[in-house]
Design an enzyme around this catalytic site. Structure first.
Site, PDB file in Angstrom:
ATOM      1  N   LYS A  30       0.829  -1.207   0.000  1.00 50.80           N
ATOM      2  CA  LYS A  30       0.000   0.000   0.000  1.00 50.80           C
ATOM      3  C   LYS A  30       0.869   1.265   0.000  1.00 50.80           C
ATOM      4  CE  LYS A  30      -3.779  -2.442   2.268  1.00 50.80           C
ATOM      5  NZ  LYS A  30      -3.091  -3.739   2.475  1.00 50.80           N
ATOM      6  N   ARG A  31       1.826   1.288  -0.884  1.00 53.88           N
ATOM      7  CA  ARG A  31       2.796   2.370  -0.940  1.00 53.88           C
ATOM      8  C   ARG A  31       2.299   3.523  -1.810  1.00 53.88           C
ATOM      9  NH1 ARG A  31       4.758   0.045   3.034  1.00 53.88           N
ATOM     10  NH2 ARG A  31       6.890  -0.752   3.104  1.00 53.88           N
TER      11      ARG A  31
END
Length: 304
Positions: A100-101
């Protein structure tokens, strides 16, 4: 990339993904005995993951490796994360790095290099740091945060999934807010993803840039499937989070394509369930994968 994943799903008749969200407490006590260092914990996690991967690699197309369970052990944990990704790919599995960057453009580019692309050290030396096939992405930085990931997807034949409608109970606090035109935030994010990925659409009509759409919100998921014709879904929430096969049917098209369903605890902790009593943790994981596959395909029908 998405065509390769879909081909594997059709070949195995299995649109599922095993989440290696390997909390240390999920590992059988026998493997955790006398471990008191991060290095020891990381080694135990690697052994646990390897044994499960060996048992499932011929029946499931993909694994999702959630980085948080590795980061909390520091550098040894990240070595375990890297080892798990490479071991799974070596066994023929597609690997989704669940990180979830994202950030502003230049920093987003660094995240993308870490999980999808390559890092230049000298003119002659480049490395592929974690070498996943796909990565989960936070889209709330907008277009300039997504563009570097798309560039690397094109360059290295990789894929990604942008958070659109997540499976957690409080997701609606933000994602279900209505905008001025009457559209929900999650719908608007979904439309952005469809637009961002329009140049990455493959043979089956789906883009390398997909969406995370939780199975625990079937009404919203069904709405997203209606409006996002070219967006492939990563579907969390099946099993331990409460969703069943009937709830996820709306995420797929009439050919049973369009998504991959993740289960984490339901697979890697299956050995703790009564129906798998007496099995080793890896045998129980395999049995749970087969049960999940039969459950979902029983609802979808023949895939492809």
């Amino acid at each position: 990339m998405i065509d390769q994943l879909i081909n594997k799903i059709i070949e195995l008749q299995n649109p599922t993904c095993v989440g290696l969200d390997t909390d240390f407490s999920y590992i059988p006590e026998l493997l955790r005995e006398d471990i008191s260092t991060p290095e020891g914990a990381a080694e135990a996690i690697i052994e646990f993951n390897m044994n499960i991967i060996d048992k499932i690699s011929d029946i499931v197309p993909a694994v999702k490796v959630q980085v948080a369970y590795y980061e909390m052990f520091g550098v040894p944990g990240m070595r375990a994360f890297d080892y798990t990704i490479n071991y799974a790919r070596g066994r023929g599995l597609f690997v989704i790095a669940d990180c979830k960057r994202n950030d502003i453009g230049s920093t987003a580019a660094c995240y993308s290099r870490a999980y999808l692309g390559e890092t230049q050290i000298t003119k002659e030396v480049k490395i592929n740091p974690f070498c996943a096939d796909m990565v989960t992405i936070n889209g709330y930085f907008g277009t300039d945060g997504i563009a570097p990931f798309i560039d690397d997807m094109k360059k290295f034949d990789k894929g990604g999934f942008v958070l659109v409608k997540t499976s957690n109970p409080s997701a609606g606090e933000l994602q279900n807010l209505k905008l001025e035109g009457g559209e929900y935030v999650y719908e608007h994010m979904g439309r952005l993803v469809e637009d961002w990925g329009k140049d990455l659409v493959g043979y089956y009509g789906y883009s390398d840039l997909g969406a995370v759409v939780g199975a625990t919100h079937p009404e919203e998921a069904g709405r997203l499937r209606e409006i996002l014709k070219n967006t492939f879904f990563l579907i969390p929430g099946y099993g331990a989070q409460g969703a069943d096969a009937g709830m996820i049917k709306c995420c797929f098209d009439e050919k049973g394509l369009g998504g991959i369903v993740n289960s984490s605890r339901g697979i890697i902790c299956a050995y703790q369930k009564e129906e798998y009593a007496g099995m080793s943790y890896s045998d129980a994981a395999r049995a749970a994968c087969l049960d999940m596959q039969q459950d979902i395909v029983g609802v979808l029908g023949k895939i492809g």
